[in-house]
Design a protein around this motif. Sequence first.
Motif, PDB file in Angstrom:
ATOM      1  N   SER A 269     -13.871  49.850 -15.140  1.00 22.47           N
ATOM      2  CA  SER A 269     -14.102  48.853 -14.090  1.00 22.47           C
ATOM      3  C   SER A 269     -15.554  48.791 -13.646  1.00 22.47           C
ATOM      4  O   SER A 269     -15.975  47.816 -13.007  1.00 22.47           O
ATOM      5  CB  SER A 269     -13.226  49.158 -12.870  1.00 22.47           C
ATOM      6  N   ASN A 270     -16.292  49.824 -13.950  1.00 22.89           N
ATOM      7  CA  ASN A 270     -17.666  49.900 -13.475  1.00 22.89           C
ATOM      8  C   ASN A 270     -18.680  49.841 -14.606  1.00 22.89           C
ATOM      9  O   ASN A 270     -19.806  50.352 -14.480  1.00 22.89           O
ATOM     10  CB  ASN A 270     -17.862  51.186 -12.671  1.00 22.89           C
ATOM     11  N   THR A 271     -18.288  49.210 -15.698  1.00 20.38           N
ATOM     12  CA  THR A 271     -19.215  49.039 -16.812  1.00 20.38           C
ATOM     13  C   THR A 271     -19.077  47.628 -17.359  1.00 20.38           C
ATOM     14  O   THR A 271     -18.182  46.869 -16.963  1.00 20.38           O
ATOM     15  CB  THR A 271     -18.937  50.075 -17.925  1.00 20.38           C
ATOM     16  N   THR A 272     -19.963  47.282 -18.251  1.00 19.29           N
ATOM     17  CA  THR A 272     -19.886  46.009 -18.969  1.00 19.29           C
ATOM     18  C   THR A 272     -19.964  46.300 -20.462  1.00 19.29           C
ATOM     19  O   THR A 272     -20.367  47.391 -20.872  1.00 19.29           O
ATOM     20  CB  THR A 272     -21.034  45.064 -18.574  1.00 19.29           C
ATOM     21  N   ASP A 273     -19.561  45.326 -21.273  1.00 20.65           N
ATOM     22  CA  ASP A 273     -19.674  45.517 -22.716  1.00 20.65           C
ATOM     23  C   ASP A 273     -21.079  45.161 -23.182  1.00 20.65           C
ATOM     24  O   ASP A 273     -21.975  44.878 -22.367  1.00 20.65           O
ATOM     25  CB  ASP A 273     -18.594  44.723 -23.453  1.00 20.65           C
ATOM     26  N   ALA A 274     -21.297  45.158 -24.498  1.00 18.04           N
ATOM     27  CA  ALA A 274     -22.636  44.916 -25.044  1.00 18.04           C
ATOM     28  C   ALA A 274     -23.162  43.525 -24.713  1.00 18.04           C
ATOM     29  O   ALA A 274     -24.369  43.301 -24.695  1.00 18.04           O
ATOM     30  CB  ALA A 274     -22.619  45.126 -26.557  1.00 18.04           C
TER      31      ALA A 274
ATOM     32  N   ILE B 295     -22.201  52.061 -26.180  1.00 19.97           N
ATOM     33  CA  ILE B 295     -21.069  52.982 -26.262  1.00 19.97           C
ATOM     34  C   ILE B 295     -20.486  53.140 -24.866  1.00 19.97           C
ATOM     35  O   ILE B 295     -21.207  53.471 -23.920  1.00 19.97           O
ATOM     36  CB  ILE B 295     -21.488  54.385 -26.788  1.00 19.97           C
ATOM     37  N   ILE B 296     -19.190  52.914 -24.735  1.00 20.11           N
ATOM     38  CA  ILE B 296     -18.485  53.178 -23.475  1.00 20.11           C
ATOM     39  C   ILE B 296     -17.708  54.476 -23.656  1.00 20.11           C
ATOM     40  O   ILE B 296     -16.815  54.564 -24.500  1.00 20.11           O
ATOM     41  CB  ILE B 296     -17.540  52.022 -23.097  1.00 20.11           C
TER      42      ILE B 296
END
Length: 386
Positions: free
Chosen positions: A260-265, A207-208
């Motif tokens: 910008s500071n996360t990635t997907d699954a 979850i983002i």
Amino acid sequence: MKMEGTPAVHGYYMPAEWEPHSQCWIGWPERPDNWRDNAVPAQQVFTKVASAISKFEPVTVCASANQWANARSQLPENVRVIEMSLNDSWFRDTGPTFVVGKSASCSGTPEPKVAGIDWNFNSWGGIDDGCYRDWSHDLLVAEKILAIEKLPRFQHSMILEGGSIHVDGEGTCLTTEECLLNKNRNPHLTKEQIEDQLKAYLGVMKIIWLPRGLYGDDDTNGHIDNMCCFVKPGVVLLSWTDDETDPQYERAVEAVSVLSNTTDAKGRKLEIIKLHVPGPLYMTEKEAAGLFQEECEAKPRLAGTRLAASYVNFYIANGAIIAPQFGDQKWDDEAVRVLSKAFPNHEVVRIEGAREIVLAGGNIHCITQQQPRVSLSIVNNDCFHA
């Protein structure tokens, strides 16, 4: 058929909206305290939306007994019109969230590959904060649609609207803290518990969370579908403004920081495409005067209120993007350009007059609900348990 357990246990997951649809569901507006001039202008725009989508996939419009004949007379013949009791016409939020299956029965016979989640609903906030006081008809919309289609139904007591989630079909879900963590939804659940439920029911792994939704989207407490959506896995569209004095700017910059500071699954960094908002746009005196707001059951809509207008609130049909246009020529044209580039294999269809929908609190994505199409030939070795 009511299902026990969670969709994920049965091999279901929520597909991305660009995956093939069997049809689109739309409600029919009528309540005079939310749709100006007895909903006549809104009905004309709903007809445009339904007609546009029907050129690419089947459409079913649900109208109350009082409005069935009116809806049937306005809509093209290739649009199915059925009678259904509604409190209002926001099928993204009151209709089922469709999920698709990946399993076969233990006997080897393919079982239904599409099912629906019937979430709980409280009019976007309950008696104190909601948009209208009686939502008893809306509570039954998802169940009725699934019964009409003879599809399995997963019922959930958690309050959740379809406009508060976007998925990429590969394990990632986008949402906002402003909405899902609002005390007027599920105050008994922690963030972690809500994440667990989204994973169990949508079949996602990550979850983002964006902190907030679009500025002015008070009706829904910041639904994600006005703020940000997936274009394809690893790529998102974000409601943006270049105006640093606009309150939306702070929210957009905040969202860019998170994205910008996360990635997907799947571990991918996200590409962010900025889609500028129109206006800002405000409700006029004339528009407000067209609402029947004396002793009304709905939340008052006042002249001078900023409209939660966003080009992110579009519908992906089979081969088309059904895009809202607000009469702001500069940004309307820019939105079509950006959407055409983002979806090069889709035809972008402009819906002029979409302002009529945003006057009542949403837009094209909010009034539509896609039903996915899945081939029965795609099965694996999992068992399907009813």
